[in-house]
Motif scaffolding. Structure first.
Motif, PDB file in Angstrom:
ATOM      1  N   LEU A  87      80.799  65.896   7.608  1.00  0.00           N
ATOM      2  CA  LEU A  87      79.829  66.984   7.643  1.00  0.00           C
ATOM      3  C   LEU A  87      80.079  67.972   6.506  1.00  0.00           C
ATOM      4  N   ALA A  88      81.342  68.255   6.220  1.00  0.00           N
ATOM      5  CA  ALA A  88      81.680  69.173   5.132  1.00  0.00           C
ATOM      6  C   ALA A  88      81.221  68.603   3.797  1.00  0.00           C
ATOM      7  N   THR A  89      81.417  67.306   3.597  1.00  0.00           N
ATOM      8  CA  THR A  89      81.007  66.658   2.347  1.00  0.00           C
ATOM      9  C   THR A  89      79.493  66.697   2.188  1.00  0.00           C
ATOM     10  N   ASP A  90      78.780  66.379   3.256  1.00  0.00           N
ATOM     11  CA  ASP A  90      77.311  66.387   3.201  1.00  0.00           C
ATOM     12  C   ASP A  90      76.781  67.788   2.910  1.00  0.00           C
ATOM     13  N   ALA A  91      77.393  68.794   3.531  1.00  0.00           N
ATOM     14  CA  ALA A  91      76.941  70.173   3.322  1.00  0.00           C
ATOM     15  C   ALA A  91      77.194  70.621   1.886  1.00  0.00           C
ATOM     16  N   ALA A  92      78.340  70.253   1.319  1.00  0.00           N
ATOM     17  CA  ALA A  92      78.622  70.616  -0.074  1.00  0.00           C
ATOM     18  C   ALA A  92      77.627  69.955  -1.020  1.00  0.00           C
ATOM     19  N   ARG A  93      77.287  68.706  -0.734  1.00  0.00           N
ATOM     20  CA  ARG A  93      76.281  68.016  -1.556  1.00  0.00           C
ATOM     21  C   ARG A  93      74.934  68.738  -1.474  1.00  0.00           C
ATOM     22  N   ARG A  94      74.581  69.191  -0.278  1.00  0.00           N
ATOM     23  CA  ARG A  94      73.318  69.888  -0.096  1.00  0.00           C
ATOM     24  C   ARG A  94      73.308  71.203  -0.878  1.00  0.00           C
ATOM     25  N   ALA A  95      74.429  71.924  -0.870  1.00  0.00           N
ATOM     26  CA  ALA A  95      74.519  73.185  -1.614  1.00  0.00           C
ATOM     27  C   ALA A  95      74.290  72.948  -3.103  1.00  0.00           C
ATOM     28  N   ILE A  96      74.873  71.882  -3.642  1.00  0.00           N
ATOM     29  CA  ILE A  96      74.724  71.573  -5.058  1.00  0.00           C
ATOM     30  C   ILE A  96      73.299  71.110  -5.364  1.00  0.00           C
ATOM     31  N   HIS A  97      72.708  70.392  -4.431  1.00  0.00           N
ATOM     32  CA  HIS A  97      71.310  69.970  -4.617  1.00  0.00           C
ATOM     33  C   HIS A  97      70.402  71.190  -4.728  1.00  0.00           C
ATOM     34  N   LEU A  98      70.678  72.218  -3.934  1.00  0.00           N
ATOM     35  CA  LEU A  98      69.864  73.429  -3.954  1.00  0.00           C
ATOM     36  C   LEU A  98      70.166  74.300  -5.165  1.00  0.00           C
ATOM     37  N   ASP A  99      71.411  74.229  -5.661  1.00  0.00           N
ATOM     38  CA  ASP A  99      71.796  75.002  -6.843  1.00  0.00           C
ATOM     39  C   ASP A  99      72.728  74.138  -7.698  1.00  0.00           C
ATOM     40  N   PRO A 100      72.197  73.410  -8.669  1.00  0.00           N
ATOM     41  CA  PRO A 100      72.996  72.488  -9.486  1.00  0.00           C
ATOM     42  C   PRO A 100      74.094  73.163 -10.310  1.00  0.00           C
ATOM     43  N   LYS A 101      74.087  74.496 -10.405  1.00  0.00           N
ATOM     44  CA  LYS A 101      75.120  75.211 -11.166  1.00  0.00           C
ATOM     45  C   LYS A 101      76.151  75.870 -10.261  1.00  0.00           C
ATOM     46  N   TYR A 102      76.201  75.488  -9.006  1.00  0.00           N
ATOM     47  CA  TYR A 102      77.061  76.138  -8.003  1.00  0.00           C
ATOM     48  C   TYR A 102      78.492  75.607  -8.126  1.00  0.00           C
ATOM     49  N   SER A 103      79.288  76.237  -8.960  1.00  0.00           N
ATOM     50  CA  SER A 103      80.632  75.729  -9.264  1.00  0.00           C
ATOM     51  C   SER A 103      81.574  75.772  -8.067  1.00  0.00           C
ATOM     52  N   ALA A 104      81.463  76.791  -7.236  1.00  0.00           N
ATOM     53  CA  ALA A 104      82.335  76.853  -6.058  1.00  0.00           C
ATOM     54  C   ALA A 104      82.079  75.664  -5.136  1.00  0.00           C
ATOM     55  N   ALA A 105      80.806  75.306  -4.973  1.00  0.00           N
ATOM     56  CA  ALA A 105      80.474  74.149  -4.144  1.00  0.00           C
ATOM     57  C   ALA A 105      80.942  72.859  -4.806  1.00  0.00           C
ATOM     58  N   LYS A 106      80.871  72.793  -6.136  1.00  0.00           N
ATOM     59  CA  LYS A 106      81.350  71.608  -6.846  1.00  0.00           C
ATOM     60  C   LYS A 106      82.859  71.441  -6.668  1.00  0.00           C
ATOM     61  N   ASN A 107      83.596  72.547  -6.720  1.00  0.00           N
ATOM     62  CA  ASN A 107      85.032  72.453  -6.494  1.00  0.00           C
ATOM     63  C   ASN A 107      85.337  71.968  -5.086  1.00  0.00           C
TER      64      ASN A 107
END
Length: 256
Positions: A87-107
């Motif tokens: 669930l954590a992995t899926d949510a992080a992917r969703r955050a990046i999908h919504l904001d492709p420059k979201y470095s905290a989510a990428k980390n």
């Protein structure tokens, strides 16, 4: 070594945008104000380790606005706190999908993939986060890249990124020192390994039993038996009723 999940939360608490707008300032709508307030509460709950409350607040945000990248980033951290890795992995992917420059989510996604052994995909996201010149927490992906390259036996690359993480002077620099110590051990450079492990057992990592055990083991390999013995006795005092205590007892028995 198990890395503390809360290490991923450093610097994540943010101030809301609530307040009175005057003049040309943009006035927040009632829904936006509610979303900002709930995200602040979720962030505070995550930092306090109250992941259930965080999820409850985030569920309320989702009912109001399901397109906010911070919402899914916080979902990822809350799920991670609950040890729900998928669930954590899926949510992080969703955050990046919504904001492709979201470095905290990428980390965060990179670290999750790293822990799952998905090194190629992890490297992609960590490099993007580490090379983002506007990322105020770039020390985290740099540290995680150092760990990734250590695990894939690319020690020169690992040390490069670990030293870059140390240059950030964050509270996690001690973890970078720990892995530099492990690299030195692979090279049988015991003197520098001891120094790195000693540095790793300070500051934010002072309660990391693995660092203290590594110091004792390295001292023993250097045949500094009196110092090793003293270190293992110290570990018993620092970490009573723990696996580290039991290991210290075993190592003490092996010292000549």
């Amino acid at each position: 070594m198990k890395m503390n999940a809360r290490a991923l939360l450093l610097g994540l608490f943010f101030l809301g945008l609530m307040g009175c707008a005057t003049g040309s300032s943009r006035t927040l709508s009632s829904k936006e104000t509610k979303v900002d307030g709930l995200l602040n509460l979720a962030s505070a709950s995550i930092n306090e380790g109250d992941y259930i409350s965080a999820l409850e607040y985030l569920n309320q945000v989702r009912e109001l606005d399901d397109s906010n990248p911070k919402e899914y980033y916080f979902y990822s951290l809350a799920y991670l706190g609950k040890k729900e890795v998928r669930l954590a992995t899926d949510a992080a992917r969703r955050a990046i999908h919504l904001d492709p420059k979201y470095s905290a989510a990428k980390n965060t996604l990179g670290k999750l993939l790293l822990d799952q052994g998905k090194y190629d995909e992890s490297e992609k996201y960590l490099l993007e986060a580490a090379n983002d010149l506007l990322n105020r927490e770039s020390g985290l992906p740099k540290l995680n890249l150092g760990v990734l390259y250590f695990k894939t036996l690319k020690y020169a690359k690992s040390e490069k990124w670990l030293n870059l993480a140390i240059e950030e002077r964050s509270s996690l620099s001690c973890l970078a020192q720990f892995y530099i110590g492990k690299i030195r051990l692979t090279q049988n450079d015991l003197n520098h390994a001891e120094k790195a492990f000693t540095a790793s057992a300070k500051g934010g990592c002072s309660a990391m039993s693995e660092a203290h055990l590594a110091i004792g083991q390295t001292l023993a390999r250097e045949k500094k038996y009196d110092q090793a013995r003293a270190k293992f006795i110290e570990i018993q005092r620092l970490f009573p009723s723990s696996d580290a205590y039991d290991k210290a007892v075993e190592y003490l028995r092996e010292i000549p």
